[in-house]
Design an enzyme around this catalytic site. Sequence first.
Site, PDB file in Angstrom:
ATOM      1  N   ASN A 138       2.062   6.003   2.570  1.00  0.00           N
ATOM      2  CA  ASN A 138       1.423   7.739   2.654  1.00  0.00           C
ATOM      3  C   ASN A 138       2.348   8.610   1.364  1.00  0.00           C
ATOM      4  O   ASN A 138       1.263   9.201   1.158  1.00  0.00           O
ATOM      5  CB  ASN A 138       0.829   8.284   3.964  1.00  0.00           C
ATOM      6  N   PHE A 163       1.412   2.056   9.588  1.00  0.00           N
ATOM      7  CA  PHE A 163       1.857   1.798   8.610  1.00  0.00           C
ATOM      8  C   PHE A 163       2.342   2.936   8.298  1.00  0.00           C
ATOM      9  O   PHE A 163       2.917   2.266   7.327  1.00  0.00           O
ATOM     10  CB  PHE A 163       2.049   0.237   8.854  1.00  0.00           C
ATOM     11  N   CYS A 164       1.453   4.046   8.047  1.00  0.00           N
ATOM     12  CA  CYS A 164       1.656   5.061   6.722  1.00  0.00           C
ATOM     13  C   CYS A 164       0.891   4.144   5.609  1.00  0.00           C
ATOM     14  O   CYS A 164       1.321   4.876   4.685  1.00  0.00           O
ATOM     15  CB  CYS A 164       3.041   5.532   6.427  1.00  0.00           C
ATOM     16  N   ASN A 165      -0.012   3.063   5.683  1.00  0.00           N
ATOM     17  CA  ASN A 165      -0.981   2.545   4.700  1.00  0.00           C
ATOM     18  C   ASN A 165      -2.001   2.239   5.339  1.00  0.00           C
ATOM     19  O   ASN A 165      -2.265   1.370   4.902  1.00  0.00           O
ATOM     20  CB  ASN A 165       0.203   1.521   4.606  1.00  0.00           C
TER      21      ASN A 165
END
Length: 466
Positions: free
Chosen positions: A126, A384-386
Amino acid sequence: MAIAGVGPETEIEQLRATEFARLDACDHVYLDYTGAAMYAESQLAEHVELLRASVFGNPHSVNPTSAAMTELVEQARDAVLRFFRASPDEYEAIFTPNATGALRLVGEAYPFRRGDRFLLTFDNHNSVNGVREFARARGAETTYVPSVAPELRVDEELLPRYLTEVGGDHHNLFAYPAQSNFSGVQHPLDWIDTAQSHGWHVLLDAAAFAPTNRLDLSHRHPDFVALSFYKLFGWPTGVGCLLARREALEQLERPWFSGGTIVAAFVQREWYQSAPGAPRFEDGTLDFLNLPAVEIGLRFLERVGIEQIHAHVQALTGDLLATLCTLRHASGEPAATIYGPCDTSARGGTVAFNFLHKDGRIVDERYVDRVARRHRISLRTGCFCNPGAGEVAFTISRETLVGGEFGAGMSLDDYVAAIGLPSGGAVRASLGVPSNRADLERFAAFAQEFVDLAETPDDLPPRVGC
Ligand SMILES: Cc1ncc(COP(=O)(O)O)c(C=O)c1O
């Protein structure tokens, strides 16, 4: 601490007892190296000794304690360039609070104009996705290149098309991770040359790649590289780096100036002169007492050997993948599914997966967390911020996302149910220097708990974030 001459894999394994003994002393199976690496005890000892034996002042001055600190800051900068084989004639090493800080520096200062393009892979953290907001504010167009399931690699036919579809005199930025923090996929570094030959600037997110792979900037020349040092060697936190080609840096337009970034500024005349080199991008006072620990950490990695680290992690990754691939219910149905490559070629030591019930339903990741805690295993669950990698892994279409607004008063669980997600995310296990076969044996015993699991309990806590 004597670790000189550490070479073959078995010697790396010895570090578990000499440098990372606290893992076993505290009975932890740590499997979140993509979250943060572990520091070696010798790193701490050397750093603390330096601080204990010296007197350091704020490096923004010329007095003796300040000068001593400035020398160490510059030494750390040189050590970073050397570690990544970046010529100081070509690259600047700019210290930032973390990889995100490095990405933000590029995003906020990249000279996007109307008609320019920001191209990035679906598979991005992100902190790279967020750069699109700067592009949008300046009228540039953002385009995403999709990944393809099940390996979650980028469509290699499509990417060259995107890279060649540029015309005129534009500033175009292409951003991708050298290694996915979701699937462990390593995206080709050849893309750097291809993109640059079509006039793109390349922003390489090396946060997940650099800890266990050689990034050689005498061989590849991305314009910008973002890193966090705690991901390489655990300590210090709070320090990252933007490695930037001087030529590309000159094109950046900083939106402001601040203490530390200028040679002079006036109040009665609204004028300022930026500092030359890296300090122009280093806002305020650096985390100066921690910077010597960067050099110490890099020296530790050099002594162990990045190629040896790579081989060690790759071998263990093969074992981890084999455990998950062979996990079966009594019926013979698979008890786990992997998101990403199932072998060790062109991938790192980050493995995303879910456990499966016998009927193929995904085991709720909150239950996985609960069982992992019981086994004293630290792994990660969620996206996982993805989000892009997750959207492809879970086959979530654009229409699903556009149609399913996160309504006022909704919880994350309501949203997951509303758009019909099969789960709140994946499970991620990742490996690093201290990992060993005993960790994987404990992981395999933990994984067995999901074999023939009928249902999960109904008292799982609400999800609070992705
Ligand atoms: C690939 C990747 N990029 C960027 C980041 C952001 O790093 P930081 O939170 O240290 O800024 C991470 C962190 O997990 C990452 O894995």
